[in-house]
Design an enzyme around this catalytic site. Structure first.
Site, mmCIF file in Angstrom:
data_model
loop_
_atom_site.group_PDB
_atom_site.id
_atom_site.type_symbol
_atom_site.label_atom_id
_atom_site.label_comp_id
_atom_site.label_asym_id
_atom_site.label_seq_id
_atom_site.Cartn_x
_atom_site.Cartn_y
_atom_site.Cartn_z
ATOM 1 N N HIS A 1 -7.723 -4.091 -1.049
ATOM 2 C CA HIS A 1 -7.048 -5.368 -1.558
ATOM 3 C C HIS A 1 -8.154 -6.160 -2.745
ATOM 4 O O HIS A 1 -7.798 -7.230 -2.959
ATOM 5 C CB HIS A 1 -6.992 -6.453 -0.362
ATOM 6 N N HIS B 1 0.860 -1.285 -0.153
ATOM 7 C CA HIS B 1 -0.126 -0.025 0.023
ATOM 8 C C HIS B 1 0.521 1.208 0.028
ATOM 9 O O HIS B 1 0.356 2.362 0.388
ATOM 10 C CB HIS B 1 -0.893 0.044 1.232
#
Lengths: 334, 213
Positions: free
Chosen positions: A218, A56
């Protein structure tokens, strides 16, 4: 998938080595290879820690620094750090004033933080948590506690860390960080999927010429799939999901964050921001501060997230406080 | 055929490791349908790490479970690291004083692991998680113990109960974990954790049968 990697199983460790070298003026390694700390944590303040899965960037380690998080626990790609890593982050950040663990609402993180908190308390560390749940698309409004944390976590860290830097108590820091979470709403739109480095195919599909509204960080499926619209259409969809949920109203002062999900060019983020700004202006909502760029990504997913926080005087002051991390800088780093 | 030697337990752990390694892609694919697609990758990484670290070391069944659990818990993280870590450590602790492991012993070990797991997760049967595999498997072992069935028969029944439990997740709506936000969209796909749990229980059961004396 063409990638610049060595063994995919070592990608997280090698990324960390590179990050520590590149940002040696801001962060440093700790005894636990999966915990990164800020250089020169000032003493006599509440420690701020976070943690989460990798993939991320700049989150989570990119938000470790001066007047930001003091330490971050690092997990495998899209997978929570271990309880031991969260515990070690708490130990590193503890200045005997208590530790605030500010993280996102995912079952793995919840479980590992819960175990780490129990262990930290046994070792005499006063530790409390705030769990970000800003992703509007992940659950209905009456089940807000089930919502995931996404880019709004950045506002939670900024606000909580600034409060700690002012010398506030642990309870005051927790209250400020919670206020930031409660005042923040986000939504994501995905245009193409991402592939885990150790996998040979994308872990979900977005059909060509479509977009997934409400996609998670995700690739968790969103609310619905629609034909790909223009930037103007996408901005309208995002604004129409985020605004009524809080609800944001005419005259509100806000902080707006438009983040890319990894593979969308920054140029397009500005096109999207331009459209969002026009819509907010029409509605009489003021953007006190804006952030446009890759602030919280999802490997090479294409798409963007839109995050908005309603500001009051306290939040304005905290968001304006100088800070220096790789992912967020306020004022000049010194 | 009423017990196996705890000391010879390494082959059981090896069978469990192999079952994860062989199903790495399959598990990730299932996870990708309603999760984030990393279940097989992370499980494989954790189990393979354990295999490498303890390759040349003496390990009994209970020690092996504790070491495997610790590796998963401390090296892998995620939700599965904590879940399987807690389960295996609990099972291992419950078996720490045993030389021979009987059906009743194995049942008690799994029961201890399950109760430790219940302290960290709120999922209950029907929530579309690995509990839907583990709970009926444990229930089956308990019944067999009560009826004093032979160990091999009990293991065969346990495997069948685990499979039925895992298969049942296909029709369930996720109420816990990452897929729970999908509601109705999670129906039609089995839960990846319930599948890995079934594979592990089956591998464990088959390997124990080979050791019965």
């Amino acid at each position: 998938m063409q990638r610049i990697i060595n063994d995919p199983d070592n990608i997280v460790d090698e990324m960390l080595e590179g990050f520590l070298k590149a940002h040696a003026d801001i962060v440093e390694a700790t005894a636990n290879p999966r915990v990164i700390k800020a250089r020169n944590i000032p003493g006599a303040k509440v420690g701020i820690i976070t943690g989460g899965g990798s993939g991320h960037k700049p989150a989570f380690i990119g938000y470790v620094g001066k007047n930001m998080c003091d330490a971050a626990a690092v997990g495998e790609i899209f997978s929570s750090p271990t309880a031991a890593a969260f515990l070690d982050a708490a130990k590193v950040a503890d200045q005997k004033k208590g530790v605030a663990c500010l993280y996102g609402n995912y079952s793995g993180d919840n479980m590992n933080v819960k175990m780490a908190v129990a262990m930290a308390k046994k070792e005499g560390i006063a530790i409390k948590t705030v769990i970000a749940n800003d992703d509007v698309a992940s659950a209905p409004a009456d089940q807000r506690e089930k919502r995931r944390g996404v880019a709004g976590e950045i506002f939670m860290w900024k606000v909580g860390a600034a409060k700690a830097a002012q010398g506030a108590s642990l309870d005051e820091v927790i209250a400020a960080a919670q206020k930031a979470v409660d005042s923040t709403r986000s939504v994501g739109i995905g245009l193409s999927p991402c592939t885990l480095p150790a996998a040979d195919h994308p872990n979900f599909a977005i059909k060509p010429s479509t977009m997934e509204i409400g996609i998670g960080h995700h690739g968790e499926p969103g609310m619905k799939v629609e034909p790909l619209g223009s930037a103007e259409d996408i901005a309208k969809i995002m604004v129409n999901i985020v605004l009524p949920d809080y609800p944001f109203k005419e005259g509100d002062q806000t902080a707006v964050l438009v983040s890319g999900l990894g593979a969308t060019p920054v140029m397009e983020l500005y096109v999207l921001y331009n459209e969002i700004e026009k819509l907010l202006q029409q509605k009489g909502i003021k953007i006190y501060k804006n952030y446009v760029g890759n602030y919280f990504t999802s490997l090479e997913m294409k798409g963007a997230t839109f995050t908005m926080m309603k500001l009051d005087d306290e939040l304005k002051e905290l968001i304006d406080m100088p800070a220096c991390s790789m992912g967020l800088k306020e004022g000049v780093c010194s | 055929m009423t017990a196996f030697d705890n000391k010879k337990g390494r082959s059981i752990l090896q069978a469990m490791v192999r079952s994860i390694q062989q199903n790495k892609t399959h598990l990730s694919d299932i996870d990708g349908l309603i999760g984030d697609g990393d279940h097989g990758i992370n499980m494989n990484k954790g189990f393979s790490l354990f295999e490498k670290e303890y390759k040349d070391k003496e390990l009994s069944f209970n020690e092996g479970l504790e070491k495997l659990g610790t590796t998963l818990m401390n090296k892998i993280g995620g939700s599965m690291g904590s879940i399987y870590g807690t389960l295996f450590i609990g099972m291992g602790e419950a078996g720490s004083r045993l030389t021979k492991i009987s059906l009743a012993d194995l049942t008690a070990m799994i029961e201890k692991g399950y109760s430790k797991l219940s302290e960290i997760i709120e999922a209950r049967p029907g929530d579309k998680t690995l509990i839907d595999t583990l709970a009926p498997a444990l229930e089956s072992l308990k019944k067999s113990t009560e009826k004093k069935e032979d160990f091999k028969t009990a293991l065969i029944k346990m495997k069948a109960a685990a499979k039925a439990g895992s298969d049942s997740t296909r029709e369930l709506k996720a109420r816990y974990g990452r897929a729970s936000r999908l509601g109705e969209r999670s129906i039609g796909v089995p839960d990846a954790g319930s599948v890995s749990c079934r594979l592990l229980l089956a591998a464990m059961g088959d390997a124990i049968v080979e050791l019965l004396e």
